[in-house]
Motif scaffolding. Structure first.
Motif, PDB file in Angstrom:
ATOM      1  N   VAL A   9       0.859  -1.170   0.000  1.00  0.00           N
ATOM      2  CA  VAL A   9       0.000   0.000   0.000  1.00  0.00           C
ATOM      3  C   VAL A   9       0.900   1.226   0.000  1.00  0.00           C
ATOM      4  O   VAL A   9       1.924   1.275   0.675  1.00  0.00           O
ATOM      5  CB  VAL A   9      -0.911   0.001   1.245  1.00  0.00           C
ATOM      6  N   ALA A  21      -0.438   5.370   5.546  1.00  0.00           N
ATOM      7  CA  ALA A  21      -1.550   5.006   4.665  1.00  0.00           C
ATOM      8  C   ALA A  21      -2.313   6.227   4.191  1.00  0.00           C
ATOM      9  O   ALA A  21      -3.520   6.212   4.051  1.00  0.00           O
ATOM     10  CB  ALA A  21      -2.500   4.052   5.392  1.00  0.00           C
ATOM     11  N   ALA A  24      -4.271   5.660   0.741  1.00  0.00           N
ATOM     12  CA  ALA A  24      -4.511   4.263   0.398  1.00  0.00           C
ATOM     13  C   ALA A  24      -4.298   4.008  -1.084  1.00  0.00           C
ATOM     14  O   ALA A  24      -5.161   3.495  -1.791  1.00  0.00           O
ATOM     15  CB  ALA A  24      -5.922   3.850   0.821  1.00  0.00           C
TER      16      ALA A  24
END
Length: 275
Positions: A9, A21, A24
């Motif tokens: 990711v 993150a 994403a």
């Protein structure tokens, strides 16, 4: 062959920052010269590579690629629907290329005579127009397979020396096979160019896979499809020939992302053994 698979990711970066993150974002493909990358961001996000906007689908998917001599890094910028911006520097693996010598070509193909210069320029312009196609369809979702089975006789990026004179690098992969061997669509697409006799590449066919990604098939014997026709992966589109600048029957398969020339071998498994 350098091959980097992107499955994490966000992006492959140095340091702990890569684990965040924010956005994403996922990438799959090859961060290397000649590589193609498939990406996905949040729906509605806009994406740019080195400042150039990329086409994105409604669900946030996009592609981009790197040419033979791509720089060591590139900058990917993703702007979310709320205006927040994520910028990442991508490290592009560098490759070494082999030198290939081809002798015995007619001199007119090594140093074309003045009376064919206009023809060569017209051929190049037609190919450039086909590579500019930017359809929104994602035919590349079908994945890729070899368009013909044979012996790999020329590889991407190799520097060719024709009759002792260095020439431009080879931007495709050569598949030696008997005259008349079927050539099939390596992925779904739309036929954007059929040319009966280009000076260098002979009978030539272009197949567009969407988002600026296209395949070219050179030195063909015959083409079995028409411009504007939609084809599915595995459908026959031509036969192997030896037209144009060629020393024997083979298929020269090339892949472009717009003007960036990519390595087809990075998109397919090892060549199956010929029957």
């Amino acid at each position: 062959m350098i091959r980097i698979l992107l499955t994490a990711v966000l992006f492959v970066l140095a340091g702990a920052d890569a684990a965040r993150a924010d956005g994403a974002i996922t990438l799959n493909g090859d961060l290397t010269q000649g590589g193609l990358v498939f990406g996905k961001a949040a729906a509605g996000a806009s994406v740019a590579l080195n400042g150039k906007a990329l086409r994105t689908t409604a669900d946030g998917r996009f592609i981009f690629g790197f040419g033979r001599d791509a720089a060591v890094s590139a900058v990917l910028t993703v702007t979310a629907v709320d205006g927040s911006v994520t910028t990442r520097e991508l490290e592009i693996a560098q490759r070494e290329y082999r030198v290939q010598r081809i002798d015995g070509l007619p001199n007119k193909f090594v140093t074309p005579p003045d009376d064919v210069v206009a023809r060569i320029r017209a051929d190049a312009a037609a190919a450039a127009r086909a590579r500019e196609t930017d359809r929104s369809e994602t035919d590349f979702d079908s994945g890729f397979r070899w368009p013909a089975i044979g012996i790999v006789s020329g590889v991407y990026g190799s520097q060719r020396v024709l009759n002792g004179e260095p020439r431009r690098p080879h931007f495709g992969i050569d598949i030696a096979a008997p005259q008349g061997t079927p050539v099939v669509a390596p992925a779904d697409g739309v036929v954007t160019l059929v040319h009966p006799d280009m000076y260098f590449t002979g009978v030539t066919l272009f197949l567009d896979h969407g988002h600026g990604l296209s395949s070219a098939f050179l030195h063909l014997e015959h083409v079995t499809v028409e411009e504007g026709q939609r084809v599915k992966q595995g459908e026959q589109i031509a036969t192997v020939g030896s037209t144009g600048r060629s020393t024997g029957p083979h298929l020269d398969w090339r892949i472009n992302w717009f003007t960036e020339r990519l390595d087809p071998a990075l998109l397919v498994p090892p060549m199956p053994q010929p029957d």
